[in-house]
Design a protein around this motif. Structure first.
Motif, mmCIF file in Angstrom:
data_model
loop_
_atom_site.group_PDB
_atom_site.id
_atom_site.type_symbol
_atom_site.label_atom_id
_atom_site.label_comp_id
_atom_site.label_asym_id
_atom_site.label_seq_id
_atom_site.Cartn_x
_atom_site.Cartn_y
_atom_site.Cartn_z
ATOM 1 N N MET A 209 17.065 40.631 7.173
ATOM 2 C CA MET A 209 15.688 40.930 7.532
ATOM 3 C C MET A 209 15.476 41.033 9.041
ATOM 4 S SD MET A 209 15.061 41.150 4.447
ATOM 5 C CE MET A 209 13.398 41.774 4.549
ATOM 6 N N ILE A 210 16.153 41.989 9.639
ATOM 7 C CA ILE A 210 16.001 42.291 11.054
ATOM 8 C C ILE A 210 15.057 43.493 11.198
ATOM 9 C CG2 ILE A 210 17.210 42.839 13.197
ATOM 10 C CD1 ILE A 210 17.978 40.124 12.030
ATOM 11 N N GLU A 211 14.275 43.522 12.250
ATOM 12 C CA GLU A 211 13.288 44.584 12.461
ATOM 13 C C GLU A 211 13.958 45.918 12.783
ATOM 14 O OE1 GLU A 211 10.782 43.100 15.580
ATOM 15 O OE2 GLU A 211 9.375 42.163 14.191
ATOM 16 N N GLY A 217 11.333 50.746 3.912
ATOM 17 C CA GLY A 217 11.082 51.014 2.501
ATOM 18 C C GLY A 217 10.340 49.911 1.770
ATOM 19 N N LEU A 218 10.121 48.794 2.436
ATOM 20 C CA LEU A 218 9.441 47.661 1.798
ATOM 21 C C LEU A 218 7.936 47.772 1.992
ATOM 22 C CD1 LEU A 218 11.682 44.636 2.894
ATOM 23 C CD2 LEU A 218 11.789 45.908 0.751
ATOM 24 N N SER A 219 7.184 47.479 0.929
ATOM 25 C CA SER A 219 5.734 47.420 1.061
ATOM 26 C C SER A 219 5.358 46.161 1.831
ATOM 27 C CB SER A 219 5.072 47.396 -0.317
ATOM 28 O OG SER A 219 5.374 46.168 -0.980
ATOM 29 N N GLU A 220 4.112 46.103 2.282
ATOM 30 C CA GLU A 220 3.656 44.919 3.020
ATOM 31 C C GLU A 220 3.774 43.665 2.163
ATOM 32 O OE1 GLU A 220 -0.264 43.290 5.503
ATOM 33 O OE2 GLU A 220 -0.227 45.314 4.665
ATOM 34 N N ASN A 224 6.074 40.463 2.994
ATOM 35 C CA ASN A 224 5.467 39.130 3.103
ATOM 36 C C ASN A 224 6.097 38.146 2.119
ATOM 37 O OD1 ASN A 224 3.718 39.822 5.173
ATOM 38 N ND2 ASN A 224 2.083 40.441 3.780
ATOM 39 N N ASP A 225 6.441 38.639 0.935
ATOM 40 C CA ASP A 225 7.101 37.778 -0.051
ATOM 41 C C ASP A 225 8.448 37.286 0.474
ATOM 42 O OD1 ASP A 225 5.021 38.009 -1.821
ATOM 43 O OD2 ASP A 225 5.990 39.533 -3.074
ATOM 44 N N ILE A 230 11.629 32.612 4.167
ATOM 45 C CA ILE A 230 12.439 32.387 5.366
ATOM 46 C C ILE A 230 11.918 31.142 6.080
ATOM 47 C CG2 ILE A 230 13.183 33.334 7.584
ATOM 48 C CD1 ILE A 230 12.739 36.136 6.432
ATOM 49 N N PRO A 231 12.744 30.126 6.261
ATOM 50 C CA PRO A 231 12.266 28.907 6.925
ATOM 51 C C PRO A 231 11.605 29.152 8.282
ATOM 52 C CG PRO A 231 14.347 28.459 5.872
ATOM 53 C CD PRO A 231 14.106 29.940 5.711
ATOM 54 N N LEU A 232 12.096 30.118 9.067
ATOM 55 C CA LEU A 232 11.477 30.406 10.357
ATOM 56 C C LEU A 232 10.212 31.249 10.231
ATOM 57 C CD1 LEU A 232 14.502 30.987 12.784
ATOM 58 C CD2 LEU A 232 13.024 28.991 12.573
ATOM 59 N N LYS A 233 9.897 31.702 9.016
ATOM 60 C CA LYS A 233 8.640 32.397 8.696
ATOM 61 C C LYS A 233 8.429 33.684 9.488
ATOM 62 C CE LYS A 233 7.592 29.332 5.683
ATOM 63 N NZ LYS A 233 7.805 29.674 4.259
ATOM 64 N N ARG A 234 9.492 34.409 9.712
ATOM 65 C CA ARG A 234 9.405 35.713 10.362
ATOM 66 C C ARG A 234 10.697 36.465 10.144
ATOM 67 N NH1 ARG A 234 12.343 36.028 15.128
ATOM 68 N NH2 ARG A 234 12.998 34.052 16.066
ATOM 69 N N VAL A 235 10.680 37.766 10.425
ATOM 70 C CA VAL A 235 11.919 38.529 10.421
ATOM 71 C C VAL A 235 12.554 38.421 11.804
ATOM 72 C CG1 VAL A 235 11.137 40.111 8.636
ATOM 73 C CG2 VAL A 235 10.745 40.687 11.033
ATOM 74 N N GLY A 236 13.829 38.781 11.885
ATOM 75 C CA GLY A 236 14.532 38.675 13.152
ATOM 76 C C GLY A 236 14.334 39.886 14.033
ATOM 77 N N LYS A 237 14.542 39.696 15.313
ATOM 78 C CA LYS A 237 14.463 40.786 16.283
ATOM 79 C C LYS A 237 15.871 41.330 16.530
ATOM 80 C CE LYS A 237 10.506 38.749 18.757
ATOM 81 N NZ LYS A 237 10.321 37.611 17.845
#
Length: 270
Positions: A209-211, A217-220, A224-225, A230-237
């Protein structure tokens, strides 16, 4: 026993890749991990060889301009078109890199394609394409680089796999994608074992899950699901993945080979 490790390093230098020639595969898009890695490597003094199937003069100018704006000077880069599915292409671009810079020191393979579909929907053609780019392509470009590394008895390889290879899919990509990336892990470990006596290191990174465009292709809701798990609660840069590539490419990781490094925000703690 006397501690001499400080003397073993002639100097500490913030330019971790000063004058190192680094081949990066898959850097044509400014949103890609390959581009972020190229930018960070250039900032740390590397000379770059950027390979991509779609590389052309327009893309080269865009990438070079973007990197220059970030690091404050014109980067030392050559840009080459390469289809890593083709062994001849791989050999030719490595030969051109050596002809231009005199050698190569590092290979970072960020190229890859993904397609999400159920196993029963995967066609022969779809399977072959995923495997040819992700696994065969990695094999081909590694083999071409290793011809140079074995001659000089030194070199570093960093390959990108995926969390999908570790957990059997479940995020993006079908079973053929997960299988191809699982093969990249095994291939990298095999290279590490075979070539370690020649002072050649090989490690693999498993991002999740990197930006990049792979999330397009993923919906919002789908995104979000995933983020909720993800323990860090975000995608990676992309720069965070590039930082891992920098560590593995540099002498800071000199005693690391055959390792699988997770860059996933804690979504797969194992």
């Amino acid at each position: 026993m006397k501690n001499t490790h400080l003397n073993e390093n002639k100097k500490y230098n913030h330019l971790l890749l000063e004058n190192k020639v680094c081949v990066i595969v898959g850097g044509a898009s400014l949103r890609s991990i390959g581009y972020a890695t190229a930018e960070l490597f250039a900032a740390h003094g590397a000379k770059l060889v950027l390979l991509d199937l779609v590389m052309n003069a327009e893309i080269a100018n865009e990438v070079g301009t973007a990197i220059a704006s970030q690091i404050g000077h014109k980067p030392d880069i050559i840009y080459l078109q390469c289809d890593i599915r083709n062994t001849s292409d791989c050999d030719k671009v490595i030969e051109k890199a050596v002809a231009h810079f005199g050698t190569i020191d590092c290979l970072v393979n960020c190229a890859g394609i993904v397609k999400s579909e159920g196993m029963l929907s995967i066609t022969d053609e779809g399977y072959d394409l995923i495997m040819d780019v992700n696994l065969k392509g990695t094999f081909n470009i590694c083999k071409s680089a290793l011809k140079i590394f074995t001659e000089k008895q030194a070199g570093v390889i960093v390959n990108l796999s995926s969390l999908s290879a570790q957990r059997g899919g479940g995020l993006v990509g079908g079973s053929h994608y997960a299988a191809s990336k699982g093969g990249v892990i095994s291939l990298t470990r095999s290279i590490a074992r075979e070539f370690a006596p020649m002072n050649i290191r090989a490690n693999v990174i498993c991002p999740a899950m990197i930006e990049t465009s792979m999330l397009d292709g993923l919906s919002e809701k789908q995104l979000n699901d995933v983020i909720s798990g993800i323990p860090l609660k975000r995608v990676g840069k992309t720069i965070e993945l590039a930082g891992t590539c920098l560590f593995l490419a540099s002498d800071l990781s000199g005693f690391i080979t055959g390792a699988t490094i997770d860059v996933n925000g804690g979504i797969h703690i194992h």
